[in-house]
Design a protein around this motif. Structure first.
Motif: not given
Length: 1661
Positions: A505-512, A524-528, A556-561, A577-583
């Motif tokens: 996670i670089k200084d500033g904004i890191t986009r996913v 860069v991620l992939s999947g449903h 966007a489905e994003t879960y923290v704890n 951190i859960i991004l989507g369903k599988s990451h």
């Protein structure tokens, strides 16, 4: 312009490990600059070459002639560097085979002092000269590029972004260059060293057989060296640009030497291609220097390497070449090629030019090129493109290509104009290239440094994007856990896949987001459920330190704890951190984590390990999902569903049960209505059969014999203990014991008495109760190391096997010398070995004492027979009666004359011996002698011929006949023979004279003899040396024996012999080495005959229902079948013609069908046999073919999917002319494509044959199931248009042509069909034979694969042992017969003519018949006794002579004849009916007339074999028809069995015979081949197809001189089968006797004996 030749140097390296391992020799010699190569094959063939430098680096540095790396650089590198400072282009390249030391010369080992190559030394020296320069007006700049040419593709080794292959282009001014090749500016030697190291790591190397780090590509290291001199007076700066090209070529190689395969082979091919092109270029350049006027074409463009090195090879360059040589003689060809290569390169001259201010000159030339291109565009009307380009770039003097590309949208409207302008596209492309080059030339030094730094930063950024970090020193690359930077690590369901990915996670904004998002995403991620722009991580530094905020994008489905977040959330170290369903990720903040550890842990930080499962449970808990409740609910649903389905299944099953019960009740009612129950009747008591005393004795004898049959028990022992035998052999082979084990059967006989230790305990107790000899299964142990043979019981084998297993288990711990300790072998400590005696039994012989009854001396020559029935030699023994005071004759020196030994014969002891000998088969009676030769019951083989029981009875009866004169003396002996009175002392002498024909493998020979019931009292001779050559061994041992005459002694000398045992010291290894044939089956040595095609099992029927074969009982009749097989092919005329058959091979019934591919075929089968009432074919049920293969053997255990049932076209009887045999023929269509087999759908390759199994299921009258005829067919397929001759056999090329081609295009099969009655299913014997015993010989044991296909003996051992026992019995009978014949001859010669009374008494006794003592006979007249005697003798002789022995060994088939009867002094041709029968003999009834003539009395007629069908005679046929018409039709059902007969390879005789035809009464000449037991009849000698067969085992051969006199036809004899009589005629008397001997050896011997006696009588008269 300066012209100079290419500097050429050669350098020889030391031996490498491969050459040292092959003990190579050095073939290179150097003297000054001269290099000499020596031909290892021709020492005088030396070749010398002169070069600029010759470096000797073959030895160590201590050698004064050793050329080091530094010396090579000083000679070549310093000179080239000096030329570079002068302004010349410089090139140094190394050439040679792979592994010759090119890379070592060019690069060396940078980390080892004094081993650096030319390139690092030159670079270091270059910057040293920069630093030493004190002239301030001079300034230097260096640029470096590093590329490799791999498989004709160029790769940049310094820029990681240039992953693809770079294009090689050519400019009209600059020549060939590599587009987008990075040129990096360097300021010090360390920079060059780092770049060089980085490029070397990226080079393509691989291991080959000749070099472990073989360079698989050409490497070109370019140094662009610029010198700037500032002239203060003119205020002008001049430049000199030198290009230094340092080339490390890949080695030339040979695929067979390097062992290249796959990719390595492809690489080597490209390497050799480029080096071959380089050689062509060098040769062309050398030729151009010779031919100054005409220059030949130089193929620079044939390879990328030569194209890029064009200027260095023949242009503006100073070039040096280093040829690396291998000193080994195994690389002679490659080294000689390298030397010739270098010698050609020495002739090249290069025109080097000092590059004075090339930049200014080049810019000017480029500007002229630009103006020319602009004029070209203006001329085509595209000038506005140039004005627009100038306006966009602001008239920049160096509009770059990137600027043009970025503004491509502005000129899109001009695209159509460009496309329609001829040559415009090429002109614009050329204009862009020129401007790009101008921009590079005008680039300042500072800009180049900045660009180099930018490339470095891009490289690090690219690695960081991939999750790979690089330390600041740049020395180590890998994945590191940073100490300050926050990052994400992945969590996976597989623990091994967790924490493998790291995202910074670089200084500033890191986009996913996704890869196809509108803007570039950092992660860069992939999947449903992953949005294009999913979320952002914002890293900022505040008063609390660096914080990271997670902000999800909309939707966007994003879960923290475990909690779904929609607002920006501050992350803490350890958050899930859960991004989507599988990451699933875990957030790590190193600085924050360290601060947290100093304080108390956060409440949301779990105590258990944070992994993927924890994150998923946390997610479910936070979402309010109770997994336990969900599982219980799901489980309850499944239980309800299972209960419901089970109830439905039970209801359905109950309904079906009720339906079936109702159907069964209905069927039972129908059966009861058809078959009403009979009223119960009281069983009548069976009447007791009244047996005579003789019948009762026979019944008791049969019961005892049946109880002692051991076939099934022996087979059970062989099958059950086979696994132990295999394991013992396997352990013996692995431990190298040289001991082999095999089953053996031992029977207690005279020649092979069983040792007591081999008999089981229950056998000794049951010895008195058994009336037949016992056969036991033992293990034959062949000790190959000591040349000994031992016999073990099965119990001893198991005990020894336990010890063998222990030895095998500890074999790894015991040294080899102790396992082969001879002391253990001798003392019996090794379980594989037994003690062996010094003397071994050679064999036994028997001498009968019947001559002592009529005190005449006899000298016997008896055979010494081994336990296997082999005659090992002969022994001469003299037996004579003497007076008590008579002295032994003087035989000369060395004769041992013993005193008189007194032996007592007690009647009680002898009677006990008699009872025991009867129980073990040593009785005098014919019953026990018969059983000596029978191990098993003959019930299974009863149909093969006359039973062995009958034959043995006959043989024993004959023995009783010979014993009859002695038995007849039993009564009057006490009163007439004074020397054998009871109570007198009788003295006789036994003299052992000589032993002869004993093999030389027995060194010391001695003999011992004893009475058969007194084993403890033996008389022995002295040992004699045996050489196997010279005169017989003379024992001349005299032994006088005095006996008090008792009844038992008189009985002994009548019936029992003295046993002689010959011993010898065995001194030769009898067995083959174990490694060659580990336990070859113990069979007699036989000739090697042509390979016989194996007989296959029937192919399973596809249409017929599988029927269980009923058990066959006694055989009713047998027939011999001859079956013709034809394969017909459709001809152009529309007829089906039999395909050509190749009968080469010599064996009958064999042949190969030569078929054409793609034709319609039919299979035609004709069955030929003698006509009989029991053989009637009803229909052909099915004809199936299958088991297609290209080997004769078929694996019948595999289910064949290609079985094809053929369509039957026709079937019926055929009646050919002049042949009264039965012909049944059927035909079926065969479409070979239906098998879907490649073997049938292609032309057969040369030398290969196709095999197929054919089975015909035929229905017969009075048979319960179909009979099966099976045949293996051999075929070869040719192309459709191939012309095949009618016969391919060479012997038919010169034939008479009398045979039609169609007659020979068939394959014959000989079969035997047996029609058996149904067996009694309830008899105990049948049930015992049907029981199944597990055959352990097929079970695997450890080490079985080392036995080389050996198998334990099984049922065949029992059959072999039967033959051995029969052979021993026959040998015993022969010895007894020889004794009585010798005694008779001696009596005839010694009795005086005056002793009429004694002669009359002996004659009467010889004519008497042996009668059992229990049966009383009435006294009859002499004539009646003779007639009765004739009848008995005739019946016994016929039973004996019509016997056929075991089919596997010999077929001794004899018949009664007039000569045999006359030899026995019996005149039987007394009745006038017999004479009239002889006078009325006709060809159609040849044999019956002979039989009737010989035996006019019907009671004396020879019994026909019961196992064959009997053809009714014409006289009785009408009676039988009348009787059958009155009686009920028979309803007997038979079980048919058809077996193919294996043709014997032994030819007894072949030649021409004349046959009397019944129809014409004329003689027909036929070619006859005798292969016992069959006679094969052909039309001519060149006929390849059998026309008829005769079975000698069921036929009788008749010969009569009276018959020849009546027929007035000499040299004739008859063969009578069961259905016909055949009269044959030979060419002369000798031929006739030869044919008789081939047909019936015993009959031929009888006839010759009769003729010799007749001649002797004529000579006396």
């Amino acid at each position: 312009m300066a012209g100079a030749s290419v500097k050429v140097a050669v350098r020889v390296r030391p031996f490498n490990s491969r050459e040292i391992g092959k003990e190579s020799k050095c073939i290179i010699q150097m003297s000054g600059n001269t290099t000499t190569i020596i031909n290892p094959k021709q020492a005088k063939d030396n070749k010398s070459f002169n070069f600029d430098y010759s470096y000797w680096s073959h030895t160590s540095p201590e050698d004064i002639n050793f050329a080091s790396q530094l010396q090579v650089y000083k000679d070549i590198g310093e000179e080239m560097l000096l030329h570079a400072f002068e302004g010349y282009n410089v090139c140094i390249f190394a050439y040679g085979q792979t592994g010759a030391g090119k890379s070592y010369t060019m690069m060396g080992k940078q980390d080892v002092k004094d081993q650096q190559g030319i390139i690092p030394l030159l670079c270091e020296d270059l910057f040293t000269k920069f630093n030493d320069n004190a002239d301030n007006s001079m300034s230097y700049s260096v640029e470096v590029s590093y590329m490799e040419i791999y498989c004709e593709r160029v790769r940049d080794l310094l820029n990681p972004k240039n992953k693809g292959n770079l294009r090689v282009r050519e400019h009209p001014l600059m020549g060939p260059y590599v587009e987008d090749l990075s040129k990096l500016a360097v300021t010090a030697y360390n920079d060059i060293q780092d770049l060089m190291d980085s490029g070397n790591k990226a080079r393509t190397v691989a291991a080959t057989n000749m070099n472990e780090t073989s360079s698989r590509s050409h490497a070109v290291f370019n140094i662009i060296f610029t010198q700037k001199r500032y002239d203060a007076e003119t205020d002008n700066t001049s430049e000199k640009v030198s290009k230094i090209s340092l080339v490390d070529l890949a080695g030339s190689e040979r695929a067979d030497s390097t062992g290249a395969k796959g990719t390595r082979l492809k690489e080597g091919a490209n390497i050799n291609k480029s080096l071959t092109t380089l050689g062509k270029v060098i040769s062309a350049l050398a030729e151009n220097k010779k031919k100054k006027k005409v220059e030949s074409f130089i193929p620079y463009r044939d390879s990328v390497l030569t194209w890029l090195l064009r200027e260095n090879l023949g242009g503006n360059s100073r070039t040096a070449m280093v040829a690396a040589l291998s000193p080994a003689d195994i690389n002679y060809d490659e080294t000689l090629s390298t030397l010739r290569y270098a010698d050609r390169a020495k002739q090249i001259r290069c025109n080097a030019v000092i590059n004075e201010d090339p930049n200014n000159r080049l810019v000017r030339e480029l500007k002229e090129e630009v103006s020319r291109l602009k004029d070209l565009l203006f001329a085509q009307g595209l000038g506005d493109i140039i004005e627009m380009t100038n306006a966009m770039t602001g008239m920049s003097p160096s509009p770059s290509l990137s600027a043009l590309s970025s503004r491509a949208g502005s000129i899109a409207s001009l695209h159509d104009r460009i496309m329609f302008s001829p040559g415009s596209e090429e002109a614009i492309e050329r204009l862009k290239e020129t401007e790009k080059i101008i921009a590079e030339l005008n680039e300042t030094w500072e800009e180049k440094l900045r660009r180099t730094e930018a490339i470095r930063m891009e490289r690090e950024a690219l690695l960081a994007e991939m999750g790979v970090a690089m330390r600041e020193d740049g020395g180590t690359v890998g994945v590191f856990s940073p100490k300050k930077t926050p990052h994400l690590v992945n969590l996976n369901e597989d623990p091994l896949m967790s924490e493998c990915l790291l995202y910074y996670i670089k200084d500033g904004i890191t986009r996913v987001g996704r890869v196809d998002a509108s803007s570039r995403q950092d992660i860069v991620l992939s999947g449903h459920f992953i949005k294009d722009e999913h979320c952002t991580f914002t890293s900022s530094t505040g008063p609390m330190g660096e914080t990271v905020v997670l902000e999800p994008c909309e939707g966007a489905e994003t879960y923290v704890n475990g909690k779904l977040v929609t607002e920006p959330t501050v992350l803490k170290s350890g958050n899930r951190i859960i991004l989507g369903k599988s990451h699933v990720f875990r957030f790590n903040h190193p600085v924050q984590a360290r601060a947290e550890r100093e304080r108390t842990p956060c409440a949301e930080t779990p105590a258990e390990p944070v992994d993927w499962a924890f994150a998923q449970r946390e997610l479910l808990d936070k979402q309010g999902i109770d997994m336990k409740q969900e599982m219980e609910q799901r489980l309850q649903e499944l239980e309800d569903q299972y209960r419901k389905e089970r109830e439905e299944a039970n209801n359905l099953l109950e309904q079906q049960r009720l339906d079936y019960e109702s159907k069964l009740e209905a069927l039972q009612k129908q059966v009861d209505s058809y078959y009403p129950e009979a009223p119960d009747e009281e069983e009548e008591p069976e009447e007791e059969v009244q047996w005579t005393e003789r019948e009762r004795e026979l019944a008791v004898w049969s019961f005892r014999k049946w109880r002692c049959y051991q076939f099934t028990s022996l087979r059970d022992l062989l099958w059950g203990n086979a696994i132990f035998l295999k394991e013992a052999n396997a352990i013996s082979v692995e431990l190298k014991k040289k001991v082999q084990f095999q089953f053996v059967l031992l029977t207690d006989t005279l020649y092979s008495p069983l040792p007591p230790d081999l008999l089981p305990p229950e056998a000794t107790k049951d010895r008195e109760k058994r009336h037949f000899p016992r056969t036991i299964v033992a293990v034959e142990v062949q000790d190959q190391k000591n040349g000994a043979t031992h016999y073990w019981t099965l119990q001893k084998l198991r005990q020894r096997l336990d010890l063998m297993r222990e030895m095998y288990d500890r074999a790894a711990d015991v040294p080899n010398n102790t396992t082969e300790d001879s002391e253990n072998v001798m003392t019996g400590g090794d379980p594989f070995y037994d003690r062996f005696p010094w003397f071994r039994l050679v064999g036994r012989a028997f001498v009968y004492l019947s001559n002592l009854l009529y005190p005449v001396p006899l000298v016997h020559r008896v055979a010494i027979v081994s336990e296997k029935g082999e005659v090992k030699g002969f022994l001469r023994v003299a037996v004579q009666a003497i007076s008590a005071d008579e002295e032994a004759p003087d035989y000369g020196s060395g004769v041992r004359q013993s005193g008189t030994a007194k032996i007592s014969f007690e009647d009680q002891q002898y009677e006990k011996f008699q009872s025991e000998s009867c129980s073990v088969g040593l009785s005098r009676t014919g019953i026990s002698q018969e059983e000596l030769r029978i191990v098993e019951g003959e019930g299974q083989n009863a149909e093969l011929g006359p039973s062995a029981d009958e034959v043995n009875n006959n043989t024993c009866a004959e023995n009783n006949l010979l014993e009859s004169p002695l038995k007849s003396l039993d009564g009057p002996l006490d009163t007439t023979l004074e020397h054998l009175k009871i109570g007198n002392v009788f003295t006789f002498r036994v003299t052992v004279l000589q032993a002869s024909s004993i093999s030389a493998e027995y060194a010391d020979i001695f003999c011992q003899f004893n009475f058969i019931h007194r084993h403890d009292e033996a008389f022995s001779t002295e040992p004699l040396k045996n050489t196997g050559r010279g005169p017989p061994l003379g024992f001349y041992h005299v032994q006088n024996i005095a006996v008090e005459v008792t009844k038992s002694f008189v009985d002994y000398i009548k019936t029992q012999p003295i046993v002689f045992e010959v011993f010898g010291h065995y001194q030769k290894q009898p067995f083959l080495p174990l490694c060659k044939d580990v336990i070859s089956p113990l069979r007699p040595c036989r000739r090697q005959f042509p390979r016989v095609m194996p007989l296959s099992k029937p192919v399973p029927a596809t249409k017929l229902t599988a029927m269980t074969r009923p058990q066959a009982g006694p055989c009713h009749c047998k027939y011999d079948l001859m079956v013709f097989f034809e394969i017909c092919e459709l001809e152009a005329t529309g007829d089906y013609i039999p395909a050509v058959v190749d009968h080469r091979g010599g064996m009958p019934c064999h042949g190969t069908f030569l078929l054409h591919q793609g034709l319609q075929r039919r299979i035609s089968i004709t069955i030929v046999h003698e006509s009989g009432g029991d053989m009637e074919w009803k229909d052909i049920r099915e004809l199936v073919v299958g088991r297609l293969r290209n080997t004769p053997e078929a694996d019948e255990t595999i289910i064949d999917p290609n079985i094809l049932s053929l369509n039957i076209l026709s079937a019926g009887y055929v009646r050919p002319m002049q042949d009264d045999r039965t012909f049944y023929r059927f035909e079926a269509a065969w479409d070979s494509s239906m098998h879907n087999s490649l073997l049938l759908n292609r032309v057969t390759p040369y030398g290969e044959k196709i095999y197929m199994t054919l089975s015909a299921y035929l229905e017969m009258e009075n048979c319960l199931q179909p009979a099966i005829i099976t045949k293996d067919i051999c075929m070869v397929f040719y192309s459709r248009d191939t012309k095949l001759s009618a016969s391919r056999s060479i012997r038919n090329l010169f034939g008479t042509g009398s045979l039609r081609a169609a007659d020979g295009n068939r394959v014959t099969g000989v079969y035997e069909v047996s029609l058996c009655n149904l067996a009694d299913a309830g008899s105990p014997g049948m049930q015992r034979r049907r029981r199944r015993v597990l055959d352990t010989s097929v079970a695997y044991v450890r080490g079985e694969e080392n036995l080389a296909g050996w198998r334990p003996r099984s049922d065949s051992l029992i059959l072999d042992h039967q033959w051995e026992l029969e052979k021993l019995s026959l040998l015993q009978d022969v010895e007894k017969t020889k004794h009585y014949l010798l005694l008779r001859e001696k009596l005839e010669s010694t009795l005086l003519m005056g002793q009429d009374s004694l002669q009359t008494r002996i004659t009467e006794e010889l004519s008497e018949s042996p009668q059992p003592p229990e049966v009383d006979h009435e006294v009859s007249s002499s004539s009646e006794i003779i007639t009765e005697r004739q009848r008995e003798l005739a019946a016994k002789c016929l039973r004996l002579l019509t016997h056929s022995f075991n089919r596997e060994y010999s077929h001794v088939c004899v018949s009664a004849s007039e000569s045999k009867i006359s030899e026995m002094s019996i005149t039987m041709l007394r009745d006038s009916a017999s004479i009239s029968a002889l006078n009325t003999i006709t060809p159609s009834s040849t044999c019956p007339s002979l039989v009737d003539g010989c035996y006019g009395n019907p009671e004396l007629r020879p019994p026909m074999p019961r196992s064959r069908a009997v053809s009714p005679s014409p006289d009785t046929q009408e009676k039988s028809i009348n009787q059958t018409s009155e009686t009920k039709p028979r309803t007997r059902k038979f079980v048919p069995d058809i077996q193919e007969i294996r043709v014997s390879p032994i030819v007894s005789k072949k030649g021409y015979l004349h046959f009397l035809e019944p129809q014409t009464n004329g003689w027909v000449k036929r070619y006859v081949v005798v292969r016992r037991p069959y006679v094969y009849i052909y039309n001519t000698e060149r006929d390849s197809v059998e026309r008829a067969i005769l079975n000698l085992s069921s036929a009788q051969v008749e010969y009569s001189e009276d018959q020849q006199a009546m027929l007035k036809t000499p040299y004739t004899f008859a063969v009578c089968t069961e259905h016909r009589g055949i009269l044959l005629q030979a060419t002369n008397d000798k031929e006739m006797h030869d044919w008789l001997y081939a047909f019936n050896p015993l009959l031929a011997g009888t006839i010759r004996s009769k003729l010799s006696r007749r001649r002797a009588g004529q000579m006396r008269m």
